[in-house]
Design a protein around this motif. Structure first.
Motif, PDB file in Angstrom:
ATOM      1  N   MET A   1      -6.053 -16.646  52.652  1.00 21.66           N
ATOM      2  CA  MET A   1      -5.020 -16.862  51.637  1.00 21.66           C
ATOM      3  C   MET A   1      -3.667 -17.023  52.322  1.00 21.66           C
ATOM      4  O   MET A   1      -3.271 -16.181  53.120  1.00 21.66           O
ATOM      5  N   THR A   2      -3.007 -18.111  52.035  1.00 22.74           N
ATOM      6  CA  THR A   2      -1.713 -18.391  52.663  1.00 22.74           C
ATOM      7  C   THR A   2      -0.576 -17.796  51.831  1.00 22.74           C
ATOM      8  O   THR A   2      -0.569 -17.917  50.603  1.00 22.74           O
ATOM      9  N   LEU A   3       0.351 -17.172  52.525  1.00 17.61           N
ATOM     10  CA  LEU A   3       1.563 -16.665  51.860  1.00 17.61           C
ATOM     11  C   LEU A   3       2.750 -17.470  52.384  1.00 17.61           C
ATOM     12  O   LEU A   3       2.939 -17.587  53.598  1.00 17.61           O
ATOM     13  N   VAL A   4       3.516 -18.016  51.465  1.00 13.69           N
ATOM     14  CA  VAL A   4       4.716 -18.764  51.857  1.00 13.69           C
ATOM     15  C   VAL A   4       5.909 -18.178  51.119  1.00 13.69           C
ATOM     16  O   VAL A   4       5.935 -18.149  49.891  1.00 13.69           O
ATOM     17  N   VAL A   5       6.853 -17.679  51.884  1.00 16.25           N
ATOM     18  CA  VAL A   5       8.084 -17.109  51.313  1.00 16.25           C
ATOM     19  C   VAL A   5       9.245 -18.027  51.698  1.00 16.25           C
ATOM     20  O   VAL A   5       9.426 -18.334  52.877  1.00 16.25           O
ATOM     21  N   SER A   6       9.987 -18.462  50.690  1.00 20.19           N
ATOM     22  CA  SER A   6      11.066 -19.416  50.964  1.00 20.19           C
ATOM     23  C   SER A   6      12.402 -18.898  50.464  1.00 20.19           C
ATOM     24  O   SER A   6      12.570 -18.648  49.262  1.00 20.19           O
ATOM     25  N   ARG A   7      13.326 -18.698  51.365  1.00 16.17           N
ATOM     26  CA  ARG A   7      14.734 -18.409  51.066  1.00 16.17           C
ATOM     27  C   ARG A   7      14.908 -17.275  50.056  1.00 16.17           C
ATOM     28  O   ARG A   7      15.609 -17.393  49.062  1.00 16.17           O
ATOM     29  N   LEU A   8      14.248 -16.181  50.340  1.00 13.08           N
ATOM     30  CA  LEU A   8      14.248 -15.041  49.433  1.00 13.08           C
ATOM     31  C   LEU A   8      15.541 -14.247  49.582  1.00 13.08           C
ATOM     32  O   LEU A   8      16.003 -14.002  50.694  1.00 13.08           O
ATOM     33  N   ARG A   9      16.088 -13.847  48.437  1.00 11.88           N
ATOM     34  CA  ARG A   9      17.339 -13.079  48.480  1.00 11.88           C
ATOM     35  C   ARG A   9      17.299 -12.024  47.392  1.00 11.88           C
ATOM     36  O   ARG A   9      16.831 -12.251  46.277  1.00 11.88           O
ATOM     37  N   ARG A  10      17.822 -10.834  47.729  1.00 12.16           N
ATOM     38  CA  ARG A  10      17.928  -9.770  46.730  1.00 12.16           C
ATOM     39  C   ARG A  10      19.104  -8.854  47.092  1.00 12.16           C
ATOM     40  O   ARG A  10      19.237  -8.429  48.246  1.00 12.16           O
TER      41      ARG A  10
ATOM     42  N   ILE B   1       7.516  -9.685  47.403  1.00 10.68           N
ATOM     43  CA  ILE B   1       6.309 -10.465  47.696  1.00 10.68           C
ATOM     44  C   ILE B   1       5.155 -10.020  46.793  1.00 10.68           C
ATOM     45  O   ILE B   1       4.344 -10.822  46.338  1.00 10.68           O
ATOM     46  N   CYS B   2       5.119  -8.710  46.502  1.00  8.77           N
ATOM     47  CA  CYS B   2       4.037  -8.181  45.672  1.00  8.77           C
ATOM     48  C   CYS B   2       4.341  -8.288  44.169  1.00  8.77           C
ATOM     49  O   CYS B   2       3.537  -7.858  43.345  1.00  8.77           O
ATOM     50  N   GLY B   3       5.490  -8.806  43.815  1.00 13.34           N
ATOM     51  CA  GLY B   3       5.809  -8.979  42.396  1.00 13.34           C
ATOM     52  C   GLY B   3       6.337  -7.735  41.727  1.00 13.34           C
ATOM     53  O   GLY B   3       6.422  -7.674  40.500  1.00 13.34           O
ATOM     54  N   LEU B   4       6.669  -6.713  42.495  1.00 15.64           N
ATOM     55  CA  LEU B   4       7.190  -5.478  41.901  1.00 15.64           C
ATOM     56  C   LEU B   4       8.690  -5.551  41.679  1.00 15.64           C
ATOM     57  O   LEU B   4       9.254  -4.760  40.937  1.00 15.64           O
ATOM     58  N   LEU B   5       9.329  -6.483  42.353  1.00 14.22           N
ATOM     59  CA  LEU B   5      10.781  -6.583  42.283  1.00 14.22           C
ATOM     60  C   LEU B   5      11.129  -8.065  42.171  1.00 14.22           C
ATOM     61  O   LEU B   5      10.601  -8.890  42.920  1.00 14.22           O
ATOM     62  N   ARG B   6      11.987  -8.375  41.213  1.00  6.24           N
ATOM     63  CA  ARG B   6      12.320  -9.780  40.995  1.00  6.24           C
ATOM     64  C   ARG B   6      13.420 -10.203  41.982  1.00  6.24           C
ATOM     65  O   ARG B   6      14.450  -9.549  42.069  1.00  6.24           O
ATOM     66  N   PRO B   7      13.198 -11.289  42.707  1.00  3.99           N
ATOM     67  CA  PRO B   7      14.236 -11.734  43.638  1.00  3.99           C
ATOM     68  C   PRO B   7      15.405 -12.370  42.892  1.00  3.99           C
ATOM     69  O   PRO B   7      15.236 -12.903  41.801  1.00  3.99           O
ATOM     70  N   ASP B   8      16.578 -12.298  43.520  1.00  5.66           N
ATOM     71  CA  ASP B   8      17.726 -13.001  42.953  1.00  5.66           C
ATOM     72  C   ASP B   8      17.567 -14.509  43.152  1.00  5.66           C
ATOM     73  O   ASP B   8      18.024 -15.303  42.331  1.00  5.66           O
ATOM     74  N   ALA B   9      16.952 -14.851  44.254  1.00  2.00           N
ATOM     75  CA  ALA B   9      16.729 -16.274  44.542  1.00  2.00           C
ATOM     76  C   ALA B   9      15.540 -16.389  45.479  1.00  2.00           C
ATOM     77  O   ALA B   9      15.142 -15.427  46.125  1.00  2.00           O
ATOM     78  N   GLY B  10      14.964 -17.587  45.542  1.00  7.43           N
ATOM     79  CA  GLY B  10      13.868 -17.819  46.461  1.00  7.43           C
ATOM     80  C   GLY B  10      12.539 -17.985  45.758  1.00  7.43           C
ATOM     81  O   GLY B  10      12.441 -17.845  44.534  1.00  7.43           O
ATOM     82  N   ARG B  11      11.524 -18.263  46.541  1.00  9.14           N
ATOM     83  CA  ARG B  11      10.220 -18.590  45.990  1.00  9.14           C
ATOM     84  C   ARG B  11       9.139 -17.920  46.840  1.00  9.14           C
ATOM     85  O   ARG B  11       9.245 -17.884  48.071  1.00  9.14           O
ATOM     86  N   ILE B  12       8.115 -17.408  46.163  1.00 10.94           N
ATOM     87  CA  ILE B  12       6.999 -16.753  46.863  1.00 10.94           C
ATOM     88  C   ILE B  12       5.705 -17.353  46.335  1.00 10.94           C
ATOM     89  O   ILE B  12       5.432 -17.285  45.131  1.00 10.94           O
ATOM     90  N   MET B  13       4.921 -17.928  47.233  1.00 11.16           N
ATOM     91  CA  MET B  13       3.640 -18.513  46.832  1.00 11.16           C
ATOM     92  C   MET B  13       2.514 -17.753  47.526  1.00 11.16           C
ATOM     93  O   MET B  13       2.493 -17.616  48.753  1.00 11.16           O
ATOM     94  N   VAL B  14       1.572 -17.244  46.742  1.00  9.78           N
ATOM     95  CA  VAL B  14       0.359 -16.635  47.287  1.00  9.78           C
ATOM     96  C   VAL B  14      -0.768 -17.598  46.953  1.00  9.78           C
ATOM     97  O   VAL B  14      -1.156 -17.730  45.793  1.00  9.78           O
ATOM     98  N   GLY B  15      -1.269 -18.316  47.966  1.00  8.83           N
ATOM     99  CA  GLY B  15      -2.178 -19.410  47.685  1.00  8.83           C
ATOM    100  C   GLY B  15      -1.415 -20.434  46.863  1.00  8.83           C
ATOM    101  O   GLY B  15      -0.320 -20.860  47.243  1.00  8.83           O
ATOM    102  N   ASP B  16      -1.972 -20.798  45.711  1.00 13.16           N
ATOM    103  CA  ASP B  16      -1.248 -21.756  44.866  1.00 13.16           C
ATOM    104  C   ASP B  16      -0.588 -21.076  43.665  1.00 13.16           C
ATOM    105  O   ASP B  16      -0.263 -21.708  42.683  1.00 13.16           O
ATOM    106  N   ARG B  17      -0.442 -19.729  43.780  1.00 13.33           N
ATOM    107  CA  ARG B  17       0.199 -18.982  42.680  1.00 13.33           C
ATOM    108  C   ARG B  17       1.639 -18.639  43.043  1.00 13.33           C
ATOM    109  O   ARG B  17       1.896 -18.123  44.126  1.00 13.33           O
TER     110      ARG B  17
END
Lengths: 371, 311
Positions: free
Chosen positions: B1-10, B48-64
């Motif tokens: 399973m691929t994890l892609v984190v893009s420009r995450l900010r909090r 990344i685990c969805g417990l905290l909402r980022p202010d900005a950025g994108r997190i993809m786990v597989g195609d989710r």
């Protein structure tokens, strides 16, 4: 839905193992009910039993047995006179709380028993008790009449076939001592127990298990809903136990079971609703406990759990803002008059507090961090 | 399973906990997120685990997408939090069964997974004891077991060995290595360099919410420009110049029979160097290979030691 009950069941299992909920929701209130019945209950009895005058005119075949019946019930503060006007005077001047006499214009085939209450607000509770006693005695006399009629020889002139109690002034829906304190104590402790159960949400948050639940593929509302379900089950089971315990051990009379169930359900709604609202508003388990104690103690004091509230005036109005007042009155109606629309209204009054509180809880959504 | 984190900010108030964080973990890859306490590791994995909402950025786990499809994304993630998040008044098996059910396992499959997990973590003999009776190390193992019971594609471990005795720590690391060998992707946060070096294919170094370096250990060390060192003890003195002339050797300093040699890629150069020593009639009594580590990388990048914390 399955996940909801999986979590709720795990919570219940933990509560059973901790035993503190059992002590707080069942054993402590039962002990306090017993203490109330043994101590304050007797004092309440001297306040609640009216200083009563009964008009028994010569040859009256009904009020004589009524007086006997009241005395058989342990009703000692009783004055018997033969003049209705004297009885009215004794009530009006405050010497007596209430008078029991025949209504002057009753139809020929029935007897109307008039309960004439003192207008002094401090006597209203006593008048209410007087009416309950009169109804009970009247029912006993009617039963005796019916039995006599079966044995009477042909041609015998029988007394009137019906016996109607007419109230004047005072409401008649007042509980007697053991039940009063049993109901009040149950309501108070169950709401307190509900807060202690719901507030474990903060413990779950602090030790990380709440975050862990939220990591499961379930909705974010699940932990709160599961806690509410567990809380409701605890309160419902404890209510049933307290009801049965007070009936069996203390001789309390809550009235027909349908009314008890309805009022109990309403109490569960309110206990859970206020507990969840407090839990979602409070920032810690300690704070939730403090808020819960303050709120429920205020409700108990103003609702008449510990001290009987006068039925007129400001305190009477204030007591309407306590679910315990609605519960006490609801059980009073259920026990005194029986299950009916009035009980439903009182149950609605109890539940309304919980529904408002549940709305508060639902409006509070917190973000949970893993650590 | 691929994890892609893009420009995450909090941010929390004025404090930026995670700033413009990007990373990628490929299927089966073991990725270490390093940084001192307060660097933003836990905030990052909470997002990344969805417990905290980022202010900005994108997190993809597989195609989710985690922020918009959190429930489905969480099916693929196993999370092991930093604190011991188990119900102390439930038994080990009950804890596992509870979270297994929440992930949809039922019946015989659940029984099997619970048994396997207890076995993997060395807790089979204590399955029916309450977790509150366990030692700290055993509770840590149960903590990990809950995260991996549902066989996630991506296992996220947030400093799982903090405060653990060496025996339990080793058991935990062994278990994680076995899981990784089975093809599970791994995101591992720690401030213990040796754990990252043992477990992770690649590491990212986080400091004050910012990713300051990323790559394999060797890549990071190469960027640092430091050489490996060989610490030697011989049975007789040798000529330093001869040693210096050996392939890859940058410098050699000897004091009698003991000396230190700076060399590029010591493990590959060792054989030739030992041959050069043998040619002078000397025998090696002991040799120690000292490679620049991630601690040195962090010190180089930030000017302070990794375990100082305070960032």
């Amino acid at each position: 839905m399955t996940a909801l009950f999986v979590v709720a069941f795990a919570d219940l299992r933990r509560f059973v193992r901790s035993r503190s909920v059992l002590v707080f929701a069942v054993l402590a209130p039962l002990a306090i009910m017993g203490a109330f019945a043994a101590t304050i209950g007797s004092a309440f009895g001297s306040i609640g039993v009216p200083d009563l005058v009964v008009v028994e005119q010569d040859g009256d075949p009904l009020l004589g047995p009524l007086v006997d019946g009241l005395r058989d019930e342990g009703f000692e503060v009783l004055t018997v006179v033969d003049d209705p006007d004297l009885a009215r005077t004794l009530v009006e001047d405050g010497t007596h709380d209430a008078a029991l006499l025949r209504a002057p214009d009753a139809a020929s085939d029935e007897i109307e028993l008039l309960v004439l209450g003192n207008t002094d607000s401090s006597a209203e509770l006593s008048v209410g008790v007087a009416e309950v006693l009169a109804r009970r005695a009247a029912a006993a006399i009617a039963t005796a009449q019916a039995l006599d009629a079966l044995d009477a020889p042909a041609g015998t002139t029988l007394p009137a076939s019906s016996f109607v109690v007419v109230e004047e002034q005072a409401p008649a829906r007042v509980l007697l001592d053991e039940t009063y304190f049993a109901v009040g104590t149950a309501g108070f402790f169950l709401c307190m127990a509900a807060v202690s159960v719901a507030a474990t949400m903060h413990e779950d948050r602090a030790n990380g298990t709440l975050g862990r639940l939220l990591m499961a593929p379930v909705g974010r509302e699940l932990p709160v809903l599961a806690k509410a379900v567990a809380c409701g089950v605890v309160v419902a089971l404890a209510f049933t136990t307290l009801h049965l315990g007070s009936v069996v051990f203390l001789g309390a009379d809550w009235g027909p079971i349908a009314g008890v169930a309805l009022l109990g359900g309403a109490l569960v709604i309110t206990a859970v609703g206020q507990a969840m609202a407090i839990t979602t508003v409070a920032v810690s388990q300690h704070a939730a406990g403090a808020i819960g104690t303050a709120l429920n103690t205020a409700w108990a004091v103003f609702g008449g759990v510990f001290l009987v509230i006068p039925r007129t005036g400001f305190l009477n109005t204030l007591s309407r803002f306590s679910p315990f007042r609605w519960l006490l009155d609801g059980v009073g109606v259920n026990a005194g008059v029986g299950f009916g629309a009035e009980v439903v209204v009182h149950a609605g009054g109890v539940a309304s507090f919980g529904l408002v509180a549940a709305a508060v809880a639902a409006s509070r959504r917190r973000e949970v961090r893993a650590g | 399973m691929t994890l892609v984190v893009s420009r995450l900010r909090r941010s929390f108030g004025d404090r930026v906990a995670v700033d413009d964080l990007s990373l990628r973990i490929d299927d089966g890859e073991r990725y270490g997120l390093l940084g001192p306490n307060g660097a933003g590791k836990t905030t990052a994995i909470s997002m990344i685990c969805g417990l905290l909402r980022p202010d900005a950025g994108r997190i993809m786990v597989g195609d989710r997408e985690v922020t918009t499809d959190a429930v489905e994304a969480r099916r693929e993630i196993g999370f092991v939090p930093q604190e011991i998040a188990v119900y102390g008044d439930l038994t080990a098996a009950e804890n596992l069964r509870l979270f297994g059910r929440l992930h949809g396992s039922r019946g015989a499959e659940l029984d099997r997974r619970v048994a396997e997990t207890l076995e993997l973590l060395g807790l089979a003999g204590r399955a029916h004891d309450r977790a509150e009776t366990f030692s700290g190390g055993m509770q840590r193992r149960l903590n990990i077991g809950i995260g991996l019971l549902h066989r996630p594609s991506l296992l996220v471990l947030d400093e799982p060995t903090v405060g653990v005795d060496p025996q339990s720590r080793n058991a935990i690391l062994d278990a994680v290595e076995r899981l990784a060998a089975d093809g599970m992707s791994l995101l591992y946060t720690t401030h213990y360099m040796e754990e990252a070096e043992r477990l992770c294919d690649r590491v990212g170094i986080l400091d004050e919410g910012v990713m300051i370096a990323e790559g394999s250990r060797r890549e990071l060390v190469a960027e640092l420009g430091q050489l490996d060192r060989l610490r030697l003890s011989l049975d007789r003195p040798v000529d330093e110049e001869v040693i210096r002339s050996a392939p890859g050797v940058a410098d050699a300093v000897f004091d009698g029979v003991n000396g230190e040699v700076s060399v590029d890629d010591a493990r590959h150069r060792l054989t030739a160097l030992l041959a050069a020593i043998a040619d002078q009639g000397a025998a090696v009594r002991s040799v120690e290979v000292i490679e620049p580590d991630l601690e040195a990388v962090f010190l180089h990048l930030t000017g302070r030691a990794l375990r100082d914390g305070g960032a």
